[in-house]
Design a protein around this motif. Sequence first.
Motif, short mmCIF file in Angstrom:
data_model
loop_
_atom_site.label_atom_id
_atom_site.label_comp_id
_atom_site.label_asym_id
_atom_site.label_seq_id
_atom_site.Cartn_x
_atom_site.Cartn_y
_atom_site.Cartn_z
N LEU A 81 -7.51 -5.51 -4.06
CA LEU A 81 -7.12 -6.17 -2.71
C LEU A 81 -7.24 -7.27 -2.39
O LEU A 81 -8.48 -7.39 -1.88
N PRO A 82 -6.50 -8.25 -2.41
CA PRO A 82 -7.03 -9.73 -1.93
C PRO A 82 -7.56 -9.54 -0.65
O PRO A 82 -6.82 -8.69 0.29
N THR A 83 -8.22 -10.56 -0.11
CA THR A 83 -8.88 -10.59 1.17
C THR A 83 -7.94 -10.71 2.32
O THR A 83 -7.98 -10.23 3.24
N GLU A 84 -6.79 -11.64 1.91
CA GLU A 84 -5.87 -11.86 2.95
C GLU A 84 -4.88 -10.51 3.23
O GLU A 84 -4.67 -10.24 4.47
N THR A 85 -4.83 -9.74 2.39
CA THR A 85 -4.08 -8.41 2.39
C THR A 85 -4.99 -7.40 3.14
O THR A 85 -4.47 -6.73 4.10
N LEU A 128 1.01 -1.13 0.01
CA LEU A 128 -0.02 0.06 -0.09
C LEU A 128 0.83 1.15 -0.10
O LEU A 128 2.05 1.28 0.73
N THR A 129 0.30 2.24 -0.72
CA THR A 129 1.09 3.61 -0.66
C THR A 129 0.77 4.45 0.29
O THR A 129 -0.61 4.57 0.63
#
Length: 92
Positions: A41-45, A20-21
């Motif tokens: 954005l993947p769920t895990e992230t 993430l920025t």
Amino acid sequence: MPASDVSAGAIAAQLSALGLTTRVEEHARQTAIEAEVPDHLPTETWQEALDVVAKADRFGLLATSLGGRTLWAAVRKPAPATDNAPGPGQQR
């Protein structure tokens, strides 16, 4: 974990490590961390990012009608130490 034990810089670094920025802004009483959230954005992230910001004193998600999303966190700065010694003309 209390935010007083967590550095705002560490939160920003962990969010950056997730891809993430981030932006960090210093204010008088707190440090604010913002991270732009991409559309996919993947769920895990997401879960990892929420775990990171949960270490702050406050956190949230700002979503705009244009589709932009910003995850934010705020870490309170410690109160400045005060000198309780009496001044001139003051008695204890």
